[in-house]
Design an enzyme around this catalytic site. Structure first.
Site, PDB file in Angstrom:
ATOM      1  N   ILE A 235       0.837  -1.203   0.000  1.00  0.00           N
ATOM      2  CA  ILE A 235       0.000   0.000   0.000  1.00  0.00           C
ATOM      3  C   ILE A 235       0.869   1.248   0.000  1.00  0.00           C
ATOM      4  O   ILE A 235       0.640   2.185  -0.777  1.00  0.00           O
ATOM      5  CB  ILE A 235      -0.951  -0.009   1.212  1.00  0.00           C
TER       6      ILE A 235
ATOM      7  N   CYS B 191     -10.553  -0.727   2.718  1.00  0.00           N
ATOM      8  CA  CYS B 191     -10.789  -0.843   1.276  1.00  0.00           C
ATOM      9  C   CYS B 191     -12.264  -1.126   0.998  1.00  0.00           C
ATOM     10  O   CYS B 191     -12.873  -0.524   0.109  1.00  0.00           O
ATOM     11  CB  CYS B 191      -9.898  -1.920   0.663  1.00  0.00           C
TER      12      CYS B 191
ATOM     13  N   ALA C  18      -3.893  -9.517  -0.353  1.00  0.00           N
ATOM     14  CA  ALA C  18      -3.973  -9.300   1.099  1.00  0.00           C
ATOM     15  C   ALA C  18      -2.618  -9.615   1.722  1.00  0.00           C
ATOM     16  O   ALA C  18      -2.275 -10.786   1.921  1.00  0.00           O
ATOM     17  CB  ALA C  18      -5.061 -10.168   1.712  1.00  0.00           C
TER      18      ALA C  18
ATOM     19  N   PRO D 124       0.520  -9.001   4.783  1.00  0.00           N
ATOM     20  CA  PRO D 124       0.540  -9.236   6.236  1.00  0.00           C
ATOM     21  C   PRO D 124      -0.263  -8.207   7.019  1.00  0.00           C
ATOM     22  O   PRO D 124      -0.950  -8.540   7.986  1.00  0.00           O
ATOM     23  CB  PRO D 124       2.035  -9.164   6.587  1.00  0.00           C
TER      24      PRO D 124
ATOM     25  N   ARG E  29      -4.032  -8.915   6.624  1.00  0.00           N
ATOM     26  CA  ARG E  29      -4.413 -10.120   7.354  1.00  0.00           C
ATOM     27  C   ARG E  29      -4.393  -9.890   8.868  1.00  0.00           C
ATOM     28  O   ARG E  29      -5.216 -10.444   9.591  1.00  0.00           O
ATOM     29  CB  ARG E  29      -3.498 -11.274   6.961  1.00  0.00           C
TER      30      ARG E  29
END
Length: 319
Positions: free
Chosen positions: A14, A131, A163, A165, A168
């Site tokens: 990101i 998101c 997805a 770390p 998650r």
């Protein structure tokens, strides 16, 4: 044109995508630093190759770096837990924080719904929800702008490969933060959020389903409100689109939801369903990672609006 310097904390997917968006798309923002904790990360290496100042010892290193005083806006693309610590360390320095984690220290921001409200309030920490929230809350808001929404539920289905770390680690915070923002920003009386990590190969583009329960209302007005909102989101997320026409399904007499009442006392009679797809711009991440792209695009739009306001505010107020 003068530019506003920004820093990105978090050198993962990101943060790196956000950095590239700032460099490639923005005419008003300038990268002042890319911050991480892993000197070997691809994000920091890429930043160095692009000539962006690199900090590899986290927010403490950012505060200590030459040029920190010139940075006005700090994006945090780490995790909810990390943002709490980062925000506390940055608080004495008067920076504007844009939080891409579900920490939700500051108010929830969904640009086409309530950005102007929070700019006017001069908020220092803006939370970008999640998101799934960025994709679906505009639709809930579009429906609630026409008629009361006693209940709204969203399901965000994203490719498992998109997805990382951080995502998650934040699953619980995702559902809690998104549900709360469905109510606070979307206008639903009760909100629920579900996220699905889809392991399909090849990876699937982000898909979202928005379900709202309503009473008697003008269906054409809802369709038009949804269409207009989709256009507003697409202005900064080109891959955002409605998959089909808005669906209206009668709620049969005797179903439990029939007893749900709005504050105005309107009985639920109809289920409204909106199907969405979000394709990423593939600036750094694959196009299927629309879930990450909509977050970074929303954060970029927010930062540019904050920067525009800072330029108009006297220096001693803007700090």
């Amino acid at each position: 044109m003068s530019t506003t310097k920004v820093a990105v904390i978090g050198s993962g997917n990101i943060g790196t995508d956000l950095m590239i968006k700032v460099l490639r798309l923005s005419t008003t923002l300038e990268m002042g630093a890319m911050v991480g904790i892993d000197p070997a990360s691809d994000g920091l290496a890429r930043a160095a190759r692009l000539g962006v100042p690199v900090v590899s010892d986290g927010v403490d290193g950012l505060i200590a770096m030459d040029g920190f005083a010139d940075i006005a806006i700090v994006f945090d693309a780490t995790s909810a837990k990390a943002h709490v610590a980062n925000a506390a360390k940055l608080a004495p320095y008067g920076k504007k924080l844009i939080d891409l984690t579900p920490a939700a220290i500051g108010p929830y921001v969904v640009p086409p719904v309530n950005l102007e409200e929070h700019l006017a309030a001069d908020v220092d920490n803006l939370n970008m929800v999640t998101c799934g929230g960025q994709a679906t809350i505009p639709m809930v808001a579009a429906i609630s702008a026409v008629t009361p929404v006693p209940y709204a539920e969203i399901v965000a289905s994203i490719a498992s490969k998109s997805a990382g770390p951080g995502t998650r680690a934040n699953i619980d915070e995702f559902t809690e933060t998104t549900a709360a923002a469905i109510e606070a920003v979307g206008g639903a009386r009760k909100g629920k959020a579900v996220i699905v990590l889809n392991p399909a190969e090849p990876p699937l583009i982000m898909r979202d389903t928005v379900l709202c329960l309503i009473g008697d209302a003008d269906h054409d007005a809802i369709r038009e409100s949804v269409r207009q909102m989709a256009e507003r989101v697409r202005d900064y997320v080109p891959g955002y689109r409605l998959k089909q026409e808005v669906q209206f399904t009668p709620v049969p007499e005797g179903e439990p939801v029939h007893t749900l009442m709005t504050d105005a006392g309107t009985r639920v009679t109809t289920k409204v369903t909106v199907f969405l797809e979000v394709e990423g711009a593939a600036h750094y991440l694959p196009a299927y990672a629309g879930n990450l792209d909509i977050m970074t695009s929303a954060a970029l739009r927010t930062a540019e609006a904050v920067a525009a306001r800072l330029v108009r505010v006297p220096a001693q107020v803007a700090r």
